[in-house]
Motif scaffolding. Structure first.
Motif, PDB file in Angstrom:
ATOM      1  N   ILE A 111      -0.115  -0.178  -4.347  1.00  0.00           N
ATOM      2  CA  ILE A 111      -0.317  -0.188  -3.075  1.00  0.00           C
ATOM      3  C   ILE A 111      -0.780   1.276  -2.590  1.00  0.00           C
ATOM      4  O   ILE A 111      -1.465   1.366  -1.532  1.00  0.00           O
ATOM      5  N   ASN A 112       0.136   2.323  -3.077  1.00  0.00           N
ATOM      6  CA  ASN A 112      -0.202   3.756  -2.489  1.00  0.00           C
ATOM      7  C   ASN A 112      -1.607   4.006  -3.020  1.00  0.00           C
ATOM      8  O   ASN A 112      -2.467   4.844  -1.968  1.00  0.00           O
ATOM      9  N   TYR A 113      -1.976   3.636  -3.989  1.00  0.00           N
ATOM     10  CA  TYR A 113      -3.323   3.964  -4.526  1.00  0.00           C
ATOM     11  C   TYR A 113      -4.635   3.386  -3.732  1.00  0.00           C
ATOM     12  O   TYR A 113      -5.477   4.115  -3.113  1.00  0.00           O
ATOM     13  N   LEU A 114      -4.169   2.136  -3.286  1.00  0.00           N
ATOM     14  CA  LEU A 114      -5.428   1.381  -2.494  1.00  0.00           C
ATOM     15  C   LEU A 114      -5.590   1.775  -1.083  1.00  0.00           C
ATOM     16  O   LEU A 114      -6.723   1.662  -0.309  1.00  0.00           O
ATOM     17  N   TYR A 115      -4.210   2.203  -0.615  1.00  0.00           N
ATOM     18  CA  TYR A 115      -4.261   2.652   0.749  1.00  0.00           C
ATOM     19  C   TYR A 115      -5.016   3.966   1.092  1.00  0.00           C
ATOM     20  O   TYR A 115      -5.688   4.406   1.926  1.00  0.00           O
ATOM     21  N   ALA A 116      -4.807   4.742   0.128  1.00  0.00           N
ATOM     22  CA  ALA A 116      -5.432   6.200  -0.033  1.00  0.00           C
ATOM     23  C   ALA A 116      -7.077   5.706  -0.093  1.00  0.00           C
ATOM     24  O   ALA A 116      -7.841   6.514   0.599  1.00  0.00           O
ATOM     25  N   LYS A 117      -7.380   4.936  -0.939  1.00  0.00           N
ATOM     26  CA  LYS A 117      -8.935   4.458  -1.160  1.00  0.00           C
ATOM     27  C   LYS A 117      -9.401   3.977   0.076  1.00  0.00           C
ATOM     28  O   LYS A 117     -10.516   4.267   0.625  1.00  0.00           O
ATOM     29  N   LYS A 118      -8.647   2.979   0.887  1.00  0.00           N
ATOM     30  CA  LYS A 118      -8.995   2.115   1.881  1.00  0.00           C
ATOM     31  C   LYS A 118      -9.571   3.227   3.146  1.00  0.00           C
ATOM     32  O   LYS A 118     -10.298   3.003   3.967  1.00  0.00           O
ATOM     33  N   TYR A 119      -8.704   4.274   3.294  1.00  0.00           N
ATOM     34  CA  TYR A 119      -8.714   5.453   4.448  1.00  0.00           C
ATOM     35  C   TYR A 119      -9.540   6.463   3.957  1.00  0.00           C
ATOM     36  O   TYR A 119      -9.315   7.514   4.446  1.00  0.00           O
ATOM     37  N   LYS A 120     -10.176   6.518   2.597  1.00  0.00           N
ATOM     38  CA  LYS A 120     -10.958   7.612   2.354  1.00  0.00           C
ATOM     39  C   LYS A 120      -9.891   8.965   2.093  1.00  0.00           C
ATOM     40  O   LYS A 120     -10.302   9.833   2.370  1.00  0.00           O
ATOM     41  N   GLY A 121      -8.744   8.579   1.692  1.00  0.00           N
ATOM     42  CA  GLY A 121      -7.585   9.749   1.753  1.00  0.00           C
ATOM     43  C   GLY A 121      -7.500  10.220   0.297  1.00  0.00           C
ATOM     44  O   GLY A 121      -8.368  10.246  -0.345  1.00  0.00           O
ATOM     45  N   ARG A 122      -6.408  10.685   0.008  1.00  0.00           N
ATOM     46  CA  ARG A 122      -6.001  11.294  -1.184  1.00  0.00           C
ATOM     47  C   ARG A 122      -4.838  10.673  -1.690  1.00  0.00           C
ATOM     48  O   ARG A 122      -3.830  10.212  -0.887  1.00  0.00           O
ATOM     49  N   GLU A 156      -8.277  -5.150 -13.081  1.00  0.00           N
ATOM     50  CA  GLU A 156      -8.805  -5.813 -11.767  1.00  0.00           C
ATOM     51  C   GLU A 156      -7.853  -7.123 -11.438  1.00  0.00           C
ATOM     52  O   GLU A 156      -7.399  -7.145 -10.201  1.00  0.00           O
ATOM     53  N   ALA A 157      -7.225  -7.531 -12.492  1.00  0.00           N
ATOM     54  CA  ALA A 157      -6.436  -8.859 -12.123  1.00  0.00           C
ATOM     55  C   ALA A 157      -5.019  -8.050 -11.704  1.00  0.00           C
ATOM     56  O   ALA A 157      -4.433  -8.941 -10.763  1.00  0.00           O
ATOM     57  N   LEU A 158      -4.536  -7.276 -12.333  1.00  0.00           N
ATOM     58  CA  LEU A 158      -3.243  -6.660 -11.962  1.00  0.00           C
ATOM     59  C   LEU A 158      -3.541  -6.033 -10.303  1.00  0.00           C
ATOM     60  O   LEU A 158      -2.831  -6.276  -9.523  1.00  0.00           O
ATOM     61  N   GLU A 159      -4.709  -5.365 -10.179  1.00  0.00           N
ATOM     62  CA  GLU A 159      -4.882  -4.875  -8.679  1.00  0.00           C
ATOM     63  C   GLU A 159      -5.038  -6.302  -7.623  1.00  0.00           C
ATOM     64  O   GLU A 159      -4.342  -6.323  -6.598  1.00  0.00           O
ATOM     65  N   LYS A 160      -5.670  -7.268  -8.200  1.00  0.00           N
ATOM     66  CA  LYS A 160      -5.684  -8.497  -7.262  1.00  0.00           C
ATOM     67  C   LYS A 160      -4.276  -9.078  -6.836  1.00  0.00           C
ATOM     68  O   LYS A 160      -4.105  -9.488  -6.017  1.00  0.00           O
ATOM     69  N   THR A 161      -3.712  -9.195  -7.926  1.00  0.00           N
ATOM     70  CA  THR A 161      -2.117  -9.584  -7.962  1.00  0.00           C
ATOM     71  C   THR A 161      -1.311  -8.806  -6.949  1.00  0.00           C
ATOM     72  O   THR A 161      -0.604  -9.487  -6.223  1.00  0.00           O
ATOM     73  N   ALA A 162      -1.480  -7.447  -6.936  1.00  0.00           N
ATOM     74  CA  ALA A 162      -0.722  -6.622  -6.070  1.00  0.00           C
ATOM     75  C   ALA A 162      -1.234  -6.808  -4.604  1.00  0.00           C
ATOM     76  O   ALA A 162      -0.543  -6.863  -3.675  1.00  0.00           O
ATOM     77  N   ILE A 163      -2.636  -6.873  -4.430  1.00  0.00           N
ATOM     78  CA  ILE A 163      -3.054  -7.089  -3.027  1.00  0.00           C
ATOM     79  C   ILE A 163      -2.274  -8.614  -2.505  1.00  0.00           C
ATOM     80  O   ILE A 163      -1.909  -8.732  -1.341  1.00  0.00           O
ATOM     81  N   GLN A 164      -2.443  -9.662  -3.409  1.00  0.00           N
ATOM     82  CA  GLN A 164      -1.875 -10.978  -3.048  1.00  0.00           C
ATOM     83  C   GLN A 164      -0.441 -10.846  -2.789  1.00  0.00           C
ATOM     84  O   GLN A 164       0.358 -11.312  -1.720  1.00  0.00           O
ATOM     85  N   CYS A 165       0.381  -9.990  -3.347  1.00  0.00           N
ATOM     86  CA  CYS A 165       1.749  -9.682  -3.208  1.00  0.00           C
ATOM     87  C   CYS A 165       2.003  -9.041  -1.887  1.00  0.00           C
ATOM     88  O   CYS A 165       2.807  -9.346  -1.092  1.00  0.00           O
ATOM     89  N   GLY A 166       1.033  -8.206  -1.545  1.00  0.00           N
ATOM     90  CA  GLY A 166       0.887  -7.474  -0.166  1.00  0.00           C
ATOM     91  C   GLY A 166       2.231  -6.829   0.207  1.00  0.00           C
ATOM     92  O   GLY A 166       2.824  -6.187  -0.696  1.00  0.00           O
ATOM     93  N   LEU A 167       2.588  -6.506   1.606  1.00  0.00           N
ATOM     94  CA  LEU A 167       3.383  -5.690   2.009  1.00  0.00           C
ATOM     95  C   LEU A 167       4.565  -6.196   2.789  1.00  0.00           C
ATOM     96  O   LEU A 167       5.272  -5.799   3.437  1.00  0.00           O
ATOM     97  N   SER A 168       4.803  -7.809   2.479  1.00  0.00           N
ATOM     98  CA  SER A 168       5.586  -8.228   3.228  1.00  0.00           C
ATOM     99  C   SER A 168       7.247  -7.702   3.178  1.00  0.00           C
ATOM    100  O   SER A 168       7.344  -7.314   1.874  1.00  0.00           O
ATOM    101  N   LYS A 169       7.999  -7.783   3.991  1.00  0.00           N
ATOM    102  CA  LYS A 169       9.188  -7.249   3.695  1.00  0.00           C
ATOM    103  C   LYS A 169      10.231  -8.410   3.363  1.00  0.00           C
ATOM    104  O   LYS A 169      11.322  -8.146   2.363  1.00  0.00           O
TER     105      LYS A 169
END
Length: 550
Positions: A120-131, A366-379
């Protein structure tokens, strides 16, 4: 279209889309959607579906695909739902987002890290072209271990996660001391000499300890000189002992540890605690967004107060729910002991849920990444099932994995009246003929099939994949080479062959494989016909494969 054909096409479609196993309930829904008049005959339709599912589920995935393409090619295209992406987050600007992952060096990465904090931390940094930064949280000398510093970074590299910077907290001790002394001079922190039990009592009674007004810079300097023992002194943040939330009643910021540090030895005795060190580092590193489990909400409250005392802006904190893994949970300390005792071969033992164990089995990043995205940010807490990860992995590796025949617990048969042939040639992958063919030798006096197939189909006509049809028995009779739709297809090997060992989390399977498997390289992902996907673990006198999933 008659009912049987209708049921068959939807059985095949469901099996093709979901790893080779059709689900009767899903098929029933499709059938009734197309033929609503059958709702009055649900019992009869259900029985027909059960029979069709049994038949379809004995076929290999490749056979199911070919059959579906033959009878209903229009159903080969799945109606894809829009690929799930990470939702937008507050206060995120392109190029300005900085996130961090802060593991403690107490073990290698685990699937729980990957499904939440890391990805989640890594992909959000990539999503917003951050670090994206990695910060090794090693300020507890009693639990930090040298071997895990590199292991964590190796696991990240294996996941194709590349941090922009790596920080080690134990290398920043002077920064923590600087700010602590500033806070003590301002009267916002103090040195407390209360024993832990005594302070707990005061906390419950909402009473202040006498150290609050009498302990300052002099006592702090004595701490740094090593003039107090572990447990005798702790630096606390001065809030109010009447705070409604008990965790905010003068929480500890730094404490004494006499345990030697794996990298700093006995150079330091005063060590920052998590809630203090995190604030200093997040501020100095410019962290804009922090993603953490909701179990850290009390830590967030403490850290907000530290930010306020420091006069700094608080990063955006986003809490997510916990992920509950199926099966028995093993703590790191238990795993370490089981590795020491030889019950586990190491941190990549395929019975474990570590990153290195999952990758060893043939799960891909890639499969681990897609699974993480599917799990998402739900509380909300999530009950994770392995089928989620296996489904993503299967979809990715199915086209990559060449096919090989392996028979488990081989039973030797001979074949009478078969055409004379020394070999057959079969596509390495039925969907990609351009990859070439493999040569499977044939000796009709020495053919091997799996014990399970022999016992299940003895006396029945079956097709030996790529060779021909036989009536199965110890002495099997060749019945021709015509491909019959309803006939069961089974894998086989002859001589020469190669010994194969399949390591699964539950047990080790042994059998024989076709000799072309000797050409495989360690790390290749393959599909063993009608057995499942796996990753080649070694090729010596035998081929060892770590089993991933069906």
């Amino acid at each position: 279209m008659n009912m049987k054909k209708l049921i068959l096409k939807y059985c095949l479609q469901n099996a093709v889309f979901y790893g080779g196993k059709a689900n009767p309930k899903a098929v029933l829904g499709k059938v009734l959607a197309e033929r609503p008049e059958l709702r009055g005959k649900v019992s009869e339709v259900g029985k027909e579906i059960e029979e069709a599912v049994k038949k379809v589920n004995t076929m290999s995935l490749d056979e199911q695909k070919r059959e579906l393409e033959k009878i209903a090619p229009e159903l080969m295209v799945k109606e894809e739902k829009e690929e799930k992406d990470l939702p937008e987050i507050p206060k995120a600007e392109k190029g300005k987002v900085i996130t961090r992952f802060a593991p403690a060096p107490t073990g290698p990465l685990h699937i729980s890290h990957v499904l939440r904090a890391v990805t989640i931390n890594y992909l959000y940094a990539k999503k917003y072209k951050g670090r994206f930064f990695v910060r090794i949280d090693d300020t507890d000398p009693a639990t930090a271990e040298e071997e895990f510093y590199d292991m964590i970074l190796e696991d990240l590299e294996a996941l194709n996660i590349k941090p922009d910077k790596v920080f080690i907290q134990s290398g920043r001790m002077e920064r923590y001391y600087k700010y602590a002394e500033e806070m003590i001079r301002k009267g916002l922190f103090y040195v407390c000499f209360c024993r832990a039990e005594k302070f707990r009592e005061l906390k419950l009674k909402k009473k202040e300890c006498e150290c609050r007004e009498s302990s300052g810079v002099r006592e702090w300097k004595e701490m740094l000189k090593g003039n107090y023992k572990e447990g005798e002194a702790v630096v606390r943040m001065k809030t109010s002992m009447k705070e409604e939330n008990p965790v905010l009643r003068d929480p500890p910021m730094l404490r004494i540890s006499e345990h030697p540090h794996p990298r700093k030895g006995k150079k330091y005795k005063v060590w920052p605690l998590y809630n203090y060190a995190s604030v200093i580092d997040d501020h100095e590193m410019g962290i804009t967004h922090i993603f953490r489990g909701k179990e850290h909400e009390n830590n967030t409250r403490i850290q907000e107060r530290v930010y306020m005392y420091m006069g700094w802006k608080t990063p955006m904190v986003i809490n997510f729910g916990m992920i509950h893994l199926p099966g028995m949970k093993l703590h790191k300390r238990d795993i370490k002991e089981m590795i020491r005792s030889g019950k586990f071969s190491g941190w990549d033992d395929i019975r474990l849920h570590t990153v290195r164990a999952l990758l060893r089995r043939g799960f891909v990043p890639e499969a681990l990444e897609k699974t993480a995205i599917q799990c998402g940010l739900s509380k909300s807490d999530i009950r994770f099932t392995w089928e989620i990860l296996e489904g993503h992995n299967r979809k990715i590796i199915d086209s990559r994995a060449n096919r090989y025949m392996v028979v488990i617990e081989p039973v030797r048969i001979s074949i009478q009246n078969a055409p004379e042939t020394e070999k057959v040639e079969i596509d390495l992958h039925p969907s990609f003929p351009e990859r070439g063919k493999k040569t499977v030798p044939v000796n009709t006096e020495k053919v091997f099939v799996s014990k399970e197939d022999f016992e299940k189909f003895k006396g029945k006509e079956v097709r030996l994949k790529g060779m021909g049809n036989v009536k199965l028995g110890k002495t099997a009779e060749y019945t021709g080479n015509k491909i019959k739709r309803e006939m069961q297809k089974i894998q086989w090997v002859s001589e020469p062959n190669v010994r194969v060992e399949i390591l699964t989390p539950e047990k080790t399977l042994t059998g024989l494989g076709e000799p072309e498997m000797k050409k495989l390289k360690t790390g290749e992902i393959i599909q063993m016909e009608r057995t499942g996907f796996g990753r080649v673990d070694g090729v010596k006198e035998k081929v060892t494969v770590c089993f991933a999933h069906k």
